[in-house]
Design a protein around this motif. Structure first.
Motif, PDB file in Angstrom:
ATOM      1  N   ALA A 158       0.979  -1.162  -0.264  1.00  8.28           N
ATOM      2  CA  ALA A 158       0.141   0.331   0.087  1.00  8.28           C
ATOM      3  C   ALA A 158       0.639   0.903  -0.182  1.00  8.28           C
ATOM      4  CB  ALA A 158      -0.573   0.122   0.810  1.00  8.28           C
ATOM      5  N   MET A 161       2.509   2.113  -3.615  1.00  4.61           N
ATOM      6  CA  MET A 161       1.640   2.479  -5.272  1.00  4.61           C
ATOM      7  C   MET A 161       1.474   3.730  -5.025  1.00  4.61           C
ATOM      8  SD  MET A 161      -2.061   0.339  -4.108  1.00  4.61           S
ATOM      9  CE  MET A 161      -2.958   0.767  -5.553  1.00  4.61           C
ATOM     10  N   PRO A 164      -1.843   5.660  -3.685  1.00 11.53           N
ATOM     11  CA  PRO A 164      -1.770   4.288  -2.693  1.00 11.53           C
ATOM     12  C   PRO A 164      -3.721   5.226  -2.087  1.00 11.53           C
ATOM     13  CG  PRO A 164      -0.479   5.891  -2.098  1.00 11.53           C
ATOM     14  CD  PRO A 164      -0.857   7.015  -3.751  1.00 11.53           C
ATOM     15  N   PHE A 167      -5.574   1.832  -3.501  1.00 10.39           N
ATOM     16  CA  PHE A 167      -5.164   0.839  -2.963  1.00 10.39           C
ATOM     17  C   PHE A 167      -6.871  -0.242  -2.234  1.00 10.39           C
ATOM     18  CE2 PHE A 167      -4.135  -2.143   0.559  1.00 10.39           C
ATOM     19  CZ  PHE A 167      -3.632  -3.429  -0.383  1.00 10.39           C
ATOM     20  N   ASN A 168      -7.371   0.380  -1.644  1.00 10.61           N
ATOM     21  CA  ASN A 168      -8.382  -0.603  -0.788  1.00 10.61           C
ATOM     22  C   ASN A 168      -9.117  -1.604  -1.892  1.00 10.61           C
ATOM     23  OD1 ASN A 168      -6.927   0.650   1.368  1.00 10.61           O
ATOM     24  ND2 ASN A 168      -9.409   0.446   2.301  1.00 10.61           N
ATOM     25  N   THR A 170      -8.350  -1.579  -5.259  1.00  9.26           N
ATOM     26  CA  THR A 170      -8.044  -2.466  -5.470  1.00  9.26           C
ATOM     27  C   THR A 170      -7.506  -4.391  -4.974  1.00  9.26           C
ATOM     28  OG1 THR A 170      -6.682  -1.121  -7.037  1.00  9.26           O
ATOM     29  CG2 THR A 170      -5.578  -2.958  -6.628  1.00  9.26           C
ATOM     30  N   LEU A 171      -7.697  -3.927  -3.532  1.00 12.64           N
ATOM     31  CA  LEU A 171      -7.138  -4.311  -2.170  1.00 12.64           C
ATOM     32  C   LEU A 171      -8.438  -5.537  -2.748  1.00 12.64           C
ATOM     33  CD1 LEU A 171      -6.134  -6.685  -0.691  1.00 12.64           C
ATOM     34  CD2 LEU A 171      -7.027  -5.304   1.054  1.00 12.64           C
TER      35      LEU A 171
END
Length: 335
Positions: A158, A161, A164, A167-168, A170-171
């Motif tokens: 994270a 990236m 960033p 990120f959530n 994407t995850l």
């Protein structure tokens, strides 16, 4: 995992251990670090077992069962490979090997799924299908939690990236995708082979050269990712053991002390893997949370309770299984 990332950002980008120390003091920081080191060590023990079983089966497949070597031979072989790899200090050296490993895993998964679907298309599903296995469903829980083996790398990923803030999302997409893949592989495999399905998926595949190649590439992909998996454990334990020493960059004596420690750690994990190699399913099962609003607190407590109950329930039952007579140990390809 999204909650951990949010907490880390809210506290200024702290690591796992520093989050525990910031919120609950030094003791919690040590507990978090110990848990990470123990979890990653367990994952690596399972890697030893998995690669050993695949290499053993690969040799039997290539030799038409004329050469059957014990699993401890392949575990020792891995130790000789992983010890020098554990001496590498910079993780960026493993970026290309990890990329190659991902390609190999994709090819292997695609091959297994294709074969499972082909069996279902030509022969239909097995008749002895259980919708719920009341005797060993706990292995599913433990193995599912084992699948979160990359959780210790979530914060570093994270932070690295380019964007960033994405990120959530994407995850979440990645987790859903992985869930679908796991469901397809496990579901089609069980439907195609029923109770004959092997813990090692490659044992279900036909005795062909293509199977040998795919199996070798998959075993190689696991080996290539091993240094990344064991890295957190090495860093945590070396920080505790050599915190009074100068850097290995300055002193060759300190550097080789650390190298000897890493070699010892690889050997200990291999020994644990050796004693658990006959029970891969049980071993992987065994190796497997600061809120403001009321809703967030409820969510945190639910995760905490689920984690503790899963730990206690799965550990007690799985450890008990180790001491009971096991009639479900998979035969090898030749027998």
């Amino acid at each position: 995992m999204n909650l951990v990332v949010d907490i880390s950002r809210g506290l200024g980008g702290l690591s796992y251990g520093d989050i525990g120390g910031k919120l609950y003091g030094r003791k919690m920081r040590n507990i978090v670090l110990f848990s990470i080191a123990l979890a990653q060590s367990g994952f690596c023990c399972a890697y030893y077992i998995f690669v050993a079983k695949n290499l053993k089966d690969l040799v039997m497949l290539i030799s038409n069962c004329n050469l059957v070597l014990p699993e401890w031979f392949f575990i020792i072989f891995q130790v000789l490979v992983f010890i020098p790899l554990s001496w590498v200090r910079k993780l960026n050296y493993f970026s290309l090997p990890c990329l190659i490993a991902s390609v190999f895993i994709f090819l292997s998964v695609a091959y297994i799924l294709f074969y499972n679907v082909a069996i279902l298309y030509t022969s239909g599903p097995e008749k002895d299908i259980l919708l719920f296995n009341s005797e060993s469903f706990h292995l599913f829980i433990g193995t599912s939690l084992f699948s979160l083996e990359g959780i210790c790398l979530i914060l570093p990923i994270a932070d690295s990236m380019k964007k960033p803030e994405k990120f959530n999302n994407t995850l979440s997409v990645c987790i859903i995708t992985i869930l679908v893949i796991f469901g397809l592989i496990g579901g089609t495999g069980y439907l195609a082979f029923g109770n004959r399905v092997s813990n090692i998926a490659f044992l279900n595949l036909p005795d062909t050269y293509l199977t040998s190649i795919i199996q070798f590439l998959y075993g190689l992909s696991i080996a290539l990712s091993f240094p990344i998996t064991i890295y957190p454990t090495i860093q945590i334990m070396e920080t505790r053991l050599f915190h009074f020493s100068v850097s290995g960059r300055v002193s060759n004596a300190v550097k080789w002390k650390k190298n000897l420690f890493r070699a010892f750690l690889m050997s200990v994990l291999a020994a644990v893997a050796f004693f658990g190699s006959a029970y891969l399913d049980k071993f992987t099962s065994l190796v497997g949370y600061y809120a403001k609003s009321k809703t967030e607190k409820i969510k945190d407590w639910l995760i905490l309770v689920f984690g503790i109950l899963s730990l206690l329930f799965n550990s007690v039952i799985t450890i008990n299984d180790f001491f009971e007579e096991d009639n479900d140990i998979q035969n090898d390809r030749c027998s």
